[in-house]
Design an enzyme around this catalytic site. Structure first.
Site, short mmCIF file in Angstrom:
data_model
loop_
_atom_site.label_atom_id
_atom_site.label_comp_id
_atom_site.label_asym_id
_atom_site.label_seq_id
_atom_site.Cartn_x
_atom_site.Cartn_y
_atom_site.Cartn_z
CG HIS A 121 34.79 58.24 24.32
ND1 HIS A 121 35.24 57.02 24.80
CD2 HIS A 121 35.59 59.06 23.93
CE1 HIS A 121 36.72 57.18 24.41
NE2 HIS A 121 36.83 58.30 23.85
CB CYS A 174 41.19 57.40 22.60
SG CYS A 174 40.16 57.48 23.76
CG LEU A 175 42.92 62.16 26.27
CD1 LEU A 175 42.16 63.42 27.06
CD2 LEU A 175 44.46 62.31 26.16
CD GLU A 189 35.61 63.14 23.04
OE1 GLU A 189 35.27 62.59 24.21
OE2 GLU A 189 36.88 63.55 22.53
N GLY A 205 39.43 66.51 23.39
CA GLY A 205 38.19 66.61 23.86
C GLY A 205 38.01 65.41 24.79
#
Length: 181
Positions: A150, A104-105, A147, A56
């Site tokens: 975020h 988390c990226l 998401e 995601g």
């Protein structure tokens, strides 16, 4: 061979914003222009998510302040869920609360046991403005909640307490990518 369009093939990989970047802490703005720029953003989000091997990705993770996220995520039964949501709203997060590994990226290489509900419902629209409702269970519910967080200016570390939170923040401070943000 797959028939049809594969998301991200027309997009460009954008640099990821990392923990410490103020854009990750700023709530994103509603999308009001459903033109080609939005379609390009969604394609770029898919391309970037795939390049980073994520499941995601929210727009503020590539520096855009718009309420958009994409996903290509399995649930606990290994059913693949693929799509995007513009102007998403988390309308349900219920069921059993499960502590599971979450990464988390924007905090590459780090993860911590994070509590999330095992059922989530997100409502929004598509890139063309059509209404969409996305139901998720298990790991996919975790992704949807992550998401949506975020886009509200929150990261999963905000849901941690005690030693889990201290450990991730300490690791983030020591990470080589931490000096970029």
């Amino acid at each position: 061979m797959r028939n049809g369009f594969i998301p991200g093939t027309r997009g460009r990989v954008r640099p990821l914003t990392v923990h410490g970047d103020p854009r990750l802490r700023t709530p994103c703005a509603e999308v009001t222009d459903f033109g080609p720029e939005l379609a390009s953003l969604v394609e770029d989000l898919f391309a970037t998510m795939y390049a980073a091997r994520g499941v995601g990705l929210a727009a503020n993770q590539v520096g855009s302040s718009l309420r958009v996220f994409v996903y290509d995520c399995p649930d606990d039964d290994d059913v693949r869920h693929l799509g995007h949501v513009v102007n998403p709203r988390l309308v349900e997060a219920d069921g059993v609360v499960v502590r599971g590994p979450e990464g988390c990226l924007s905090l590459p290489g780090l993860e911590a046991g994070t509590e999330r509900h095992d059922h989530a419902v997100v409502e929004g629209v598509t890139v063309t403005g059509e209404p969409v409702t996305v139901h998720g269970t298990g790991f996919f519910a975790r992704c949807l909640q992550h998401e949506c967080d975020h886009l509200e200016g929150r990261v999963y570390v905000d849901r941690l307490a005690g030693w889990r939170r201290r450990r991730v923040l300490r690791q983030a401070a020591k990470a080589t990518w931490g000096s970029r943000g």
